[in-house]
Design a protein around this motif. Structure first.
Motif, PDB file in Angstrom:
ATOM      1  N   GLU A  17       0.834  -1.196   0.000  1.00 34.77           N
ATOM      2  CA  GLU A  17       0.000   0.000   0.000  1.00 34.77           C
ATOM      3  C   GLU A  17       0.874   1.253   0.000  1.00 34.77           C
ATOM      4  N   PRO A  18       0.645   2.189  -0.932  1.00 36.19           N
ATOM      5  CA  PRO A  18       1.418   3.435  -0.948  1.00 36.19           C
ATOM      6  C   PRO A  18       1.243   4.221   0.348  1.00 36.19           C
ATOM      7  N   ILE A  19       2.333   4.818   0.806  1.00 40.19           N
ATOM      8  CA  ILE A  19       2.322   5.587   2.052  1.00 40.19           C
ATOM      9  C   ILE A  19       2.030   7.046   1.742  1.00 40.19           C
ATOM     10  N   TYR A  20       0.994   7.588   2.342  1.00 45.85           N
ATOM     11  CA  TYR A  20       0.686   9.003   2.184  1.00 45.85           C
ATOM     12  C   TYR A  20       1.671   9.819   3.017  1.00 45.85           C
ATOM     13  N   ASN A  21       2.043  11.009   2.505  1.00 49.08           N
ATOM     14  CA  ASN A  21       3.054  11.795   3.230  1.00 49.08           C
ATOM     15  C   ASN A  21       2.462  12.882   4.125  1.00 49.08           C
ATOM     16  N   TYR A  22       1.201  13.219   3.966  1.00 42.89           N
ATOM     17  CA  TYR A  22       0.517  14.191   4.818  1.00 42.89           C
ATOM     18  C   TYR A  22       1.234  15.544   4.870  1.00 42.89           C
ATOM     19  N   ALA A  23       1.845  15.903   3.773  1.00 43.90           N
ATOM     20  CA  ALA A  23       2.535  17.192   3.697  1.00 43.90           C
ATOM     21  C   ALA A  23       1.511  18.334   3.713  1.00 43.90           C
ATOM     22  N   PRO A  24       1.926  19.523   4.156  1.00 41.67           N
ATOM     23  CA  PRO A  24       1.017  20.674   4.147  1.00 41.67           C
ATOM     24  C   PRO A  24       0.410  20.892   2.764  1.00 41.67           C
ATOM     25  N   GLY A  25      -0.877  21.161   2.747  1.00 39.52           N
ATOM     26  CA  GLY A  25      -1.578  21.417   1.496  1.00 39.52           C
ATOM     27  C   GLY A  25      -2.160  20.186   0.840  1.00 39.52           C
ATOM     28  N   THR A  26      -1.861  18.982   1.354  1.00 45.10           N
ATOM     29  CA  THR A  26      -2.384  17.765   0.738  1.00 45.10           C
ATOM     30  C   THR A  26      -3.798  17.478   1.243  1.00 45.10           C
ATOM     31  N   VAL A 137       1.729  11.028  12.926  1.00 45.00           N
ATOM     32  CA  VAL A 137       0.966  10.731  11.721  1.00 45.00           C
ATOM     33  C   VAL A 137       1.691   9.714  10.842  1.00 45.00           C
ATOM     34  N   PHE A 138       3.012   9.826  10.711  1.00 40.26           N
ATOM     35  CA  PHE A 138       3.742   8.885   9.860  1.00 40.26           C
ATOM     36  C   PHE A 138       3.740   7.494  10.467  1.00 40.26           C
ATOM     37  N   GLN A 139       3.957   7.394  11.791  1.00 44.90           N
ATOM     38  CA  GLN A 139       3.955   6.090  12.437  1.00 44.90           C
ATOM     39  C   GLN A 139       2.576   5.439  12.360  1.00 44.90           C
ATOM     40  N   ALA A 140       1.530   6.235  12.457  1.00 49.26           N
ATOM     41  CA  ALA A 140       0.178   5.697  12.311  1.00 49.26           C
ATOM     42  C   ALA A 140      -0.064   5.220  10.887  1.00 49.26           C
ATOM     43  N   GLU A 141       0.352   6.012   9.920  1.00 49.43           N
ATOM     44  CA  GLU A 141       0.127   5.670   8.510  1.00 49.43           C
ATOM     45  C   GLU A 141       0.801   4.363   8.126  1.00 49.43           C
ATOM     46  N   ILE A 142       2.059   4.188   8.541  1.00 44.67           N
ATOM     47  CA  ILE A 142       2.775   2.966   8.137  1.00 44.67           C
ATOM     48  C   ILE A 142       2.298   1.742   8.910  1.00 44.67           C
ATOM     49  N   ASP A 143       1.614   1.962  10.013  1.00 44.12           N
ATOM     50  CA  ASP A 143       1.136   0.852  10.841  1.00 44.12           C
ATOM     51  C   ASP A 143      -0.347   0.588  10.606  1.00 44.12           C
TER      52      ASP A 143
END
Length: 544
Positions: A17-26, A137-143
């Motif tokens: 599954e592609p990992i979303y980066n949650y960068a500002p503006g996304t 947010v990144f740790q939640a996304e990858i898990d």
């Protein structure tokens, strides 16, 4: 059930599954923040779920935010002895119909659950992980999103491969193997630190036709409950997975003493796993079959640097490996061995990086660290830091601050040990504490031997080196020190389908979550031989 389905069906080929980066503006950042805001204001009621029915026992616990423990996210009901027995009975009763369902129809449920997670519930499961488990947010996304989605899709693919693996046949004979589910129920006991692991432990056996009693960790009930509701939406029949939060000892005693126990799927502490194994051993004559015991337990994971290593690469791995998710990963780097010739370059880089780390609530997406999971964890980690502060043989290089006035916050901490057998070099801490031992360059081999022998664990480890001979030598010397070994990378972040995860020694049975080998533990093969034209008399030609 569909008795008319005579197609030979292939499962979709999985990709990670592609990992979303949650960068500002996304867009994903906007949707996540909405989920965080909404869920942060709610207080939900989490029931026991048995045979698809919700039970509220009145014996309750609370789900609080680790970064602000006064905020209650949920009240969950604890299963008592009656509920645990009812869950076992429901699992045993559901077993017949579930195992008779065609394998691809079972798999369709979990593929649908994966798609629901990837779309409709992605931000909810991530927000739940951030708020209730203390993940950035990144740790939640990858898990909670990506790894869980990967477990579901890859395990379905692995199931097909297992069913398709068949023996050869000789002229006049047709041989095949049935990969039967285990006879009884599987007891899944899951940890607080990964939603993906918590969900994989009951679903992996269920994909192979088993029914399950699932006891989630008391400090991670929220996202497992969300996932149970997703499974129900995906079409999972009642009784296949029964959700019983509660006291580990109370639930475990009933499950481990039941004659229908067919297997245990566990992630947690070494001591608890060993106690469970002992209980099963004592009861072995009472079971209908020998239970399968699969467990992943503790670790004292290492980073070992050779003098040829690149300092900036090494420091990045130390910071990420030791401090992501507050060091609350089974695979987190907890000890490092650095050569003296490299330490003078590594030390200032390490201090600069750690000083730049932001720590605070997970709702502030600029934070790299947040709070540890609960008060027990906070006090245990604080005691190790106090030991380093007060004892000889160890010195706090940076960090060491602990603050539980609002949340359970512990600063990223580095301890320098003059003795490679120092307490924090050999005991599992499970927090944002990294202990460094600086060794003399000429003692590379000796220090490798110390690394290999100084703890009872064998989960993950890494070698940093630009010298191929040194790398190869370390790979050999540390063969049994880590079930997942990394070359020039941090010892965390195993990816389903790419790095099957698990370790040996006191770290577990090494049955490799995220691989076909794990699913093989949840089936019992039966070989069937059909002879088309059987012989009609006993004499062999040599007897003439």
């Amino acid at each position: 059930m569909n008795l008319l389905n005579n197609a030979i069906i292939r499962t979709p080929t999985p990709v990670n599954e592609p990992i979303y980066n949650y960068a500002p503006g996304t867009n994903e950042r906007t949707l996540l923040k909405k989920a965080l805001e909404r869920m942060g204001k709610e207080t939900i009621d989490i029931p026991v779920i048995i045979n698809g029915q919700e039970y509220r026992t009145g014996q309750t616990g609370q789900v609080v935010m680790p970064h602000d423990y006064k905020k209650v996210m949920a009240t969950y009901h604890k299963a008592g002895s009656d509920e645990v027995q009812a869950a076992i009975d429901a699992a045993v009763k559901a077993h017949k119909d579930w195992r008779r369902l065609r394998w691809e129809e079972r798999c369709a449920i979990f593929l649908k659950a994966a798609d629901l997670l990837a779309s409709k519930y992605r931000y909810e499961i991530n927000a739940g992980s951030m708020l209730s488990a203390g993940k950035t947010v990144f740790q939640a996304e990858i898990d909670a999103a990506c790894e869980l989605i990967d477990f579901l899709r890859f395990n379905v693919y692995f199931a097909e491969k297992i069913y398709a693996t068949q023996p050869d046949s000789s002229p006049g004979v047709w041989n095949f193997v049935q990969h039967r589910p285990l006879e009884g129920f599987v007891f899944a006991v899951t940890p607080f630190n990964f939603t993906a692991i918590a969900a994989n432990l009951p679903t992996a056996p269920a994909i192979m036709g088993n029914t399950v009693v699932w006891k989630p960790a008391s400090s991670l009930v929220y996202t497992p409950y969300l996932f149970m509701k997703i499974l129900e939406e995906a079409g999972m029949p009642p009784g296949v997975i029964n959700f019983v939060p509660g006291s580990g000892s109370a639930v475990g005693e009933i499950c481990l003493n039941d004659p229908n126990l067919a297997g245990v799927h566990f992630t947690g502490s070494t001591a608890v796993f060993q106690k469970m194994w002992k209980t099963i051993g004592n009861n072995i004559a009472n079971y209908k079959s020998y239970p399968r015991i699969v467990g992943e337990t503790g670790g004292k994971d290492f980073i070992f640097a050779h003098s040829s290593a690149d300092a900036s690469e090494l420091v990045t791995a130390m910071v990420r490996g030791a401090f992501e998710y507050q060091g609350q990963k089974c695979s987190a780097a907890s000890r490092a061995y650095i050569p003296a010739s490299l330490w003078s370059e590594v030390k200032p880089l390490l201090l600069t990086e750690i000083e730049s780390i932001k720590m605070g609530p997970t709702t502030d997406l600029s934070n790299f660290l947040s709070a540890v999971i609960d008060r027990n964890a906070f006090e245990t980690i604080r005691d190790y830091i106090a030991y380093a502060r007060e004892s000889t043989g160890g010195e706090i290089l940076i960090g060491g601050g602990c603050d539980d006035s609002v949340g359970y916050f512990i600063e990223p901490t580095v301890i320098i040990a003059s003795d490679p057998q120092y307490k924090t070099m050999v005991e599992e801490i499970f927090g944002p504490v990294l202990t460094v031992f600086v060794y003399q360059d000429e003692e590379f081999e000796k220090t490798l031997e110390i690394c290999d022998s100084s703890t009872m664990y064998g989960l993950t480890g890494a070698i940093f080196s630009r010298d191929r001979l040194a790398t190869s030598f370390a790979l050999e010397k540390l063969e049994n020190a880590a079930g997942n070994f990394y070359i020039n990378d941090k010892p965390t972040g195993a990816v389903v389908g790419q790095q099957p995860f698990g370790g040996g020694r006191a770290s577990g049975t090494n049955d490799k979550a995220g691989a076909m080998t794990n699913l093989l533990r949840w089936v019992s093969p039966r070989t069937v031989k059909e002879t088309f034209v059987p012989p009609v008399q006993y004499r062999y030609p040599y007897m003439d």
